[in-house]
Motif scaffolding. Structure first.
Motif, mmCIF file in Angstrom:
data_model
loop_
_atom_site.group_PDB
_atom_site.id
_atom_site.type_symbol
_atom_site.label_atom_id
_atom_site.label_comp_id
_atom_site.label_asym_id
_atom_site.label_seq_id
_atom_site.Cartn_x
_atom_site.Cartn_y
_atom_site.Cartn_z
ATOM 1 N N GLN A 49 0.862 -1.185 0.000
ATOM 2 C CA GLN A 49 0.000 0.000 0.000
ATOM 3 C C GLN A 49 0.892 1.226 0.000
ATOM 4 O O GLN A 49 1.842 1.304 0.776
ATOM 5 N N VAL A 50 0.605 2.203 -0.876
ATOM 6 C CA VAL A 50 1.466 3.369 -1.043
ATOM 7 C C VAL A 50 0.646 4.650 -0.954
ATOM 8 O O VAL A 50 -0.445 4.742 -1.513
ATOM 9 N N HIS A 51 1.200 5.637 -0.289
ATOM 10 C CA HIS A 51 0.540 6.927 -0.077
ATOM 11 C C HIS A 51 1.505 8.039 -0.472
ATOM 12 O O HIS A 51 2.630 8.092 0.028
ATOM 13 N N PHE A 52 1.091 8.925 -1.375
ATOM 14 C CA PHE A 52 1.942 9.985 -1.913
ATOM 15 C C PHE A 52 1.484 11.369 -1.472
ATOM 16 O O PHE A 52 0.291 11.624 -1.381
ATOM 17 N N GLU A 53 2.449 12.268 -1.274
ATOM 18 C CA GLU A 53 2.150 13.664 -0.949
ATOM 19 C C GLU A 53 3.238 14.575 -1.510
ATOM 20 O O GLU A 53 4.401 14.177 -1.613
ATOM 21 N N PHE A 54 2.860 15.817 -1.863
ATOM 22 C CA PHE A 54 3.838 16.856 -2.141
ATOM 23 C C PHE A 54 4.395 17.362 -0.813
ATOM 24 O O PHE A 54 3.703 17.339 0.204
ATOM 25 N N ASP A 55 5.639 17.874 -0.839
ATOM 26 C CA ASP A 55 6.230 18.464 0.355
ATOM 27 C C ASP A 55 7.269 19.498 -0.061
ATOM 28 O O ASP A 55 7.612 19.623 -1.233
ATOM 29 N N LEU A 56 7.759 20.248 0.929
ATOM 30 C CA LEU A 56 8.766 21.291 0.719
ATOM 31 C C LEU A 56 8.374 22.211 -0.436
ATOM 32 O O LEU A 56 9.104 22.355 -1.422
ATOM 33 N N GLU A 57 7.197 22.831 -0.270
ATOM 34 C CA GLU A 57 6.698 23.763 -1.290
ATOM 35 C C GLU A 57 6.624 23.120 -2.664
ATOM 36 O O GLU A 57 6.915 23.725 -3.685
ATOM 37 N N GLN A 58 6.235 21.833 -2.695
ATOM 38 C CA GLN A 58 6.033 21.072 -3.925
ATOM 39 C C GLN A 58 7.310 20.865 -4.738
ATOM 40 O O GLN A 58 7.262 20.656 -5.948
ATOM 41 N N THR A 59 8.458 20.902 -4.072
ATOM 42 C CA THR A 59 9.711 20.622 -4.769
ATOM 43 C C THR A 59 10.080 19.148 -4.700
ATOM 44 O O THR A 59 10.989 18.713 -5.411
ATOM 45 N N ILE A 60 9.394 18.392 -3.860
ATOM 46 C CA ILE A 60 9.607 16.948 -3.801
ATOM 47 C C ILE A 60 8.266 16.247 -3.636
ATOM 48 O O ILE A 60 7.266 16.860 -3.282
ATOM 49 N N VAL A 61 8.264 14.974 -3.928
ATOM 50 C CA VAL A 61 7.132 14.113 -3.628
ATOM 51 C C VAL A 61 7.615 13.054 -2.655
ATOM 52 O O VAL A 61 8.662 12.434 -2.875
ATOM 53 N N THR A 62 6.895 12.867 -1.572
ATOM 54 C CA THR A 62 7.222 11.802 -0.635
ATOM 55 C C THR A 62 6.276 10.634 -0.859
ATOM 56 O O THR A 62 5.130 10.813 -1.262
ATOM 57 N N ALA A 63 6.770 9.438 -0.585
ATOM 58 C CA ALA A 63 5.972 8.225 -0.744
ATOM 59 C C ALA A 63 6.188 7.338 0.467
ATOM 60 O O ALA A 63 7.314 6.957 0.777
ATOM 61 N N LYS A 64 5.105 7.045 1.158
ATOM 62 C CA LYS A 64 5.175 6.153 2.319
ATOM 63 C C LYS A 64 4.442 4.867 1.980
ATOM 64 O O LYS A 64 3.297 4.899 1.536
ATOM 65 N N SER A 65 5.104 3.738 2.201
ATOM 66 C CA SER A 65 4.500 2.472 1.815
ATOM 67 C C SER A 65 4.458 1.495 2.976
ATOM 68 O O SER A 65 5.320 1.499 3.861
ATOM 69 N N LYS A 66 3.438 0.661 2.938
ATOM 70 C CA LYS A 66 3.302 -0.448 3.869
ATOM 71 C C LYS A 66 3.542 -1.739 3.121
ATOM 72 O O LYS A 66 3.187 -1.865 1.944
ATOM 73 N N GLY A 67 4.151 -2.690 3.796
ATOM 74 C CA GLY A 67 4.421 -3.980 3.186
ATOM 75 C C GLY A 67 4.915 -4.943 4.247
ATOM 76 O O GLY A 67 4.842 -4.664 5.449
#
Length: 302
Positions: A49-67
């Motif tokens: 399962q993966v969850h994505f968000e913008f961060d740092l004023e939209q200069t990066i995308v973070t992805a947090k995953s469960k497994g």
């Protein structure tokens, strides 16, 4: 051959000549949760399962995953934390994937049409993960040896589905509150519309007070409030002398939110589009049997 499942947070792609700091290609992917199950070629289970968000004023995308968080695949939990960022020298999107075992994998992301390819070195092998676009909420997913547009060997084949949206409260707190709080003004008909947005000290909701002034007289006053109820972003609006109306967010991106309620004729849709130090609000509905739309361009009041 069993491949580490780190790559499952890599849902986004970009062309090699992308514009620096433009991560809009991720808009369809962030703010959503993606889930898949399957079997590796050796018969072992795959679940992610993966969850994505913008961060740092939209200069990066973070992805947090469960497994699976142990080699025996008996424990399921937070497994990976990933970052996607544009390489300012090459224009490529690069990724860095940290896992619960202390590992770090990195590579590049490219696109072929709407299909997403992630390429990286894994031991002595060069691996490609492909997200084959089916629709906005479904991707066929394959992992293997991919060269010259052909699969020489496939280690995993399954399907990712969008199972839900990111909790609206998170996006609401991070984006809308910071974008809207303050004093604003907009030309409206033959007068000016003035608004003040603030964060309630009581419950943390975003509140608005508005007034329309024409020929030196206040002819319209309203109050609005945005809040999260049961994980839904809701807009309450009360025009002085009228009945309260409630709208639910149907579209949310990093720069836009659309509220709708088909039970009303006018308005039945309210759209906000955010820019740096400005925003647009478009109100749509049916008036006298005809579609009607009003757009207000707001700038910060000095």
């Amino acid at each position: 051959m069993k491949i580490s499942i780190f790559f499952l947070t890599l849902l986004c792609s970009f062309t090699l000549k992308a514009q620096t700091n433009d991560l809009s290609i991720f808009n369809n992917l962030v703010g959503k949760i993606w889930y898949a199950e399957g079997k590796w070629g050796d018969g072992s289970s795959f679940k992610q399962q993966v969850h994505f968000e913008f961060d740092l004023e939209q200069t990066i995308v973070t992805a947090k995953s469960k497994g699976f968080t142990n080699q025996e695949q008996t424990t399921y939990g937070n497994r990976n934390l990933g970052v996607r960022k544009i390489d300012t020298e090459t224009g490529e999107i690069r990724f860095w994937e940290f896992d619960v075992f202390g590992g770090l994998t990195q590579g590049k992301i490219t696109a072929v049409g709407k299909n997403l390819l992630y390429q990286y070195q894994y031991g002595e092998s060069f691996i490609t993960d492909m997200w084959e676009y089916m629709n906005d909420s479904t991707y066929n997913f394959m992992v293997g040896d991919y060269k010259d547009g052909k699969w020489n060997q496939v280690y995993l084949k399954t399907t990712f589905h969008r199972v839900s949206k990111t909790p609206e409260k998170s996006r609401f707190l991070k984006v809308f509150k910071e974008s809207l709080k303050g004093s604003w003004k907009s030309k409206a008909w033959d007068g000016m519309l003035y608004e003040t947005w603030s964060i309630s000290q009581v419950d943390g909701h975003l509140e608005q007070k508005a007034k329309y002034i024409e020929n030196g007289k206040v002819s319209y006053q309203a109050m609005n409030k945005m809040e999260v109820i049961n994980n839904e972003l809701v807009l309450f609006t009360v025009i002085k002398g009228g009945n309260p109306k409630i709208f639910k967010a149907t579209t949310i991106t990093n720069k836009k939110v659309v509220f709708e309620n088909s039970d009303y004729s006018n308005p039945n849709k309210v759209e906000y589009i955010f820019e740096a130090d400005s925003f647009k609000r478009t109100i749509s509905g049916i008036e006298d049997g005809e579609p009607t739309t009003y757009t207000f361009d707001f700038s910060r009041k000095e």
